[in-house]
Design a protein around this motif. Structure first.
Motif, short mmCIF file in Angstrom:
data_model
loop_
_atom_site.label_atom_id
_atom_site.label_comp_id
_atom_site.label_asym_id
_atom_site.label_seq_id
_atom_site.Cartn_x
_atom_site.Cartn_y
_atom_site.Cartn_z
N GLN A 130 54.10 -3.48 47.46
CA GLN A 130 54.78 -4.49 46.65
C GLN A 130 56.27 -4.20 46.65
N LEU A 131 57.07 -5.23 46.91
CA LEU A 131 58.52 -5.06 46.93
C LEU A 131 59.19 -6.36 46.54
N GLU A 132 60.48 -6.26 46.21
CA GLU A 132 61.22 -7.41 45.72
C GLU A 132 61.88 -8.20 46.85
N LEU A 133 62.23 -9.43 46.53
CA LEU A 133 62.96 -10.28 47.47
C LEU A 133 64.23 -9.58 47.95
N ASP A 134 64.56 -9.79 49.22
CA ASP A 134 65.79 -9.29 49.84
C ASP A 134 65.84 -7.77 49.97
N SER A 135 64.72 -7.10 49.72
CA SER A 135 64.70 -5.65 49.89
C SER A 135 64.24 -5.29 51.30
N LEU A 136 64.15 -4.00 51.57
CA LEU A 136 63.78 -3.50 52.90
C LEU A 136 62.29 -3.19 52.95
N LEU A 137 61.61 -3.74 53.96
CA LEU A 137 60.18 -3.47 54.16
C LEU A 137 60.02 -2.50 55.32
N VAL A 138 59.32 -1.41 55.07
CA VAL A 138 59.03 -0.42 56.12
C VAL A 138 57.55 -0.08 56.06
N LEU A 139 56.84 -0.34 57.15
CA LEU A 139 55.43 0.00 57.27
C LEU A 139 55.29 1.02 58.40
N GLN A 140 54.47 2.06 58.16
CA GLN A 140 54.33 3.13 59.15
C GLN A 140 52.87 3.41 59.47
N CYS A 141 52.61 3.68 60.75
CA CYS A 141 51.28 4.09 61.21
C CYS A 141 51.40 5.42 61.93
N ASP A 142 50.55 6.36 61.54
CA ASP A 142 50.51 7.67 62.18
C ASP A 142 49.70 7.54 63.48
N MET A 143 50.38 7.66 64.61
CA MET A 143 49.72 7.46 65.90
C MET A 143 49.41 8.77 66.62
N ARG A 144 49.54 9.90 65.90
CA ARG A 144 49.21 11.19 66.51
C ARG A 144 47.72 11.28 66.80
N ALA A 145 47.38 11.65 68.01
CA ALA A 145 45.98 11.74 68.42
C ALA A 145 45.89 12.60 69.67
N ASN A 146 44.69 13.12 69.91
CA ASN A 146 44.41 13.86 71.14
C ASN A 146 43.03 13.45 71.65
N PRO A 147 42.96 12.78 72.80
CA PRO A 147 44.07 12.42 73.68
C PRO A 147 44.99 11.37 73.04
N PRO A 148 46.24 11.26 73.53
CA PRO A 148 47.19 10.31 72.95
C PRO A 148 46.68 8.88 73.02
N VAL A 149 47.12 8.06 72.06
CA VAL A 149 46.71 6.65 72.06
C VAL A 149 47.30 5.96 73.29
N SER A 150 46.57 5.00 73.81
CA SER A 150 47.03 4.28 75.00
C SER A 150 47.91 3.09 74.63
N SER A 151 47.75 2.56 73.41
CA SER A 151 48.60 1.44 72.97
C SER A 151 48.52 1.30 71.46
N ILE A 152 49.52 0.61 70.90
CA ILE A 152 49.53 0.33 69.47
C ILE A 152 50.09 -1.07 69.26
N VAL A 153 49.42 -1.87 68.42
CA VAL A 153 49.77 -3.28 68.23
C VAL A 153 49.90 -3.58 66.74
N TRP A 154 50.96 -4.33 66.39
CA TRP A 154 51.16 -4.79 65.02
C TRP A 154 50.79 -6.27 64.93
N LYS A 155 50.03 -6.62 63.87
CA LYS A 155 49.64 -8.02 63.65
C LYS A 155 50.01 -8.46 62.25
N LEU A 156 50.30 -9.76 62.12
CA LEU A 156 50.62 -10.38 60.84
C LEU A 156 49.63 -11.52 60.64
N ASN A 157 48.81 -11.41 59.60
CA ASN A 157 47.76 -12.41 59.33
C ASN A 157 46.91 -12.69 60.57
#
Length: 252
Positions: A130-157
């Motif tokens: 939850q955040l206010e209008l005109d503020s900064l939105l930061v979303l983070q995903c931890d992609m550390r894995a072994n073996p390393p991930v082959s790809s990462i995709v962001w989706k909106l709705n």
């Protein structure tokens, strides 16, 4: 005849010499088993058991275990002829750890194995943001894995994020994937976001963010108000003290 006898004895001598060398050697057995290169693959939070043995001719020899060059502390009864080490539970720091076993009297007589600890991306199931209008939105995903991930995709709705339309930026440093947007607008950015990492071993792992944009709240200047209250209180107190002093003088 003598030459024939000598020729028949020579291979036997070499065979016995070879057997003696192997008998004196160090061997590490493991569960799970390692490959031909001494790599032991095991999953995060699981257990790896290592057993170091010497040949019969050196059964009283004391053994030493090292982990990445540092001595592993052993009980006295777990040192001679046969020694075991249990690594449990496996943690991230155990990945690529090298375990070496050698004779205390001869550290060149040794054997080594390397741990390969596998684990998927550590993504939580869902998160409320939850955040206010005109503020900064930061979303983070931890992609550390072994073996390393082959790809990462962001989706909106459910659709791949349109970086230009929403003013988004996506950055990856190999450890964290970050989606960011400045000056959040409700009609553009209030939505459900998904970060999906694809692992060649564990498949797809997804984290969901439910983002709610609220109206700006009026921020009162708290510190100046507190300072003003303190000044007023102090002034009133001084006035009371001064007035009381005058009243006291009248009754003297």
């Amino acid at each position: 005849m003598a030459e024939t006898t000598l020729m028949s004895i020579a291979p036997l001598f070499l065979f016995l010499l070879c057997c003696a060398t192997q008998t004196l050697g160090i061997t590490i057995h493991s569960f799970p088993n390692g490959d031909v290169n001494g790599i032991i693959e095991a999953e995060y939070q699981k257990t790896v058991s290592l057993v170091c043995e010497v040949g019969d001719m050196a059964s009283d020899e004391e053994l030493v275990w090292l982990r990445n060059g540092a001595v592993v502390k052993l009980l006295d009864e777990n040192k001679k002829g046969r020694s075991s080490v249990c690594v449990t539970p496996l943690v991230y720091e155990d990945n690529d750890a090298v375990f070496t076993c050698h004779l205390k009297t001869n550290d060149s007589d040794k054997a080594s194995v390397t741990l390969n600890v596998t684990y998927p991306p550590q993504l939580s199931m869902s998160e409320e943001v939850q955040l206010e209008l005109d503020s900064l939105l930061v979303l983070q995903c931890d992609m550390r894995a072994n073996p390393p991930v082959s790809s990462i995709v962001w989706k909106l709705n459910g659709s791949i994020v349109d970086l230009l339309e929403g003013g988004f930026t996506v950055t990856n440093d190999g450890l964290i994937s970050q989606l960011q947007v400045k000056n959040v607008k409700r009609h553009l950015h209030e939505a459900t976001y998904q970060c999906t990492a694809v692992s060649p071993m564990y498949g797809q792992q997804t984290q969901t963010f439910h983002v709610t944009v609220t109206e700006k709240t009026v921020k009162f200047p708290v510190m100046p108000i507190i300072a003003g209250v303190v000044v007023v209180c102090a002034t009133s107190l001084l006035a009371i003290v001064s007035r009381w002093s005058k009243i006291t003088k009248c009754f003297k």
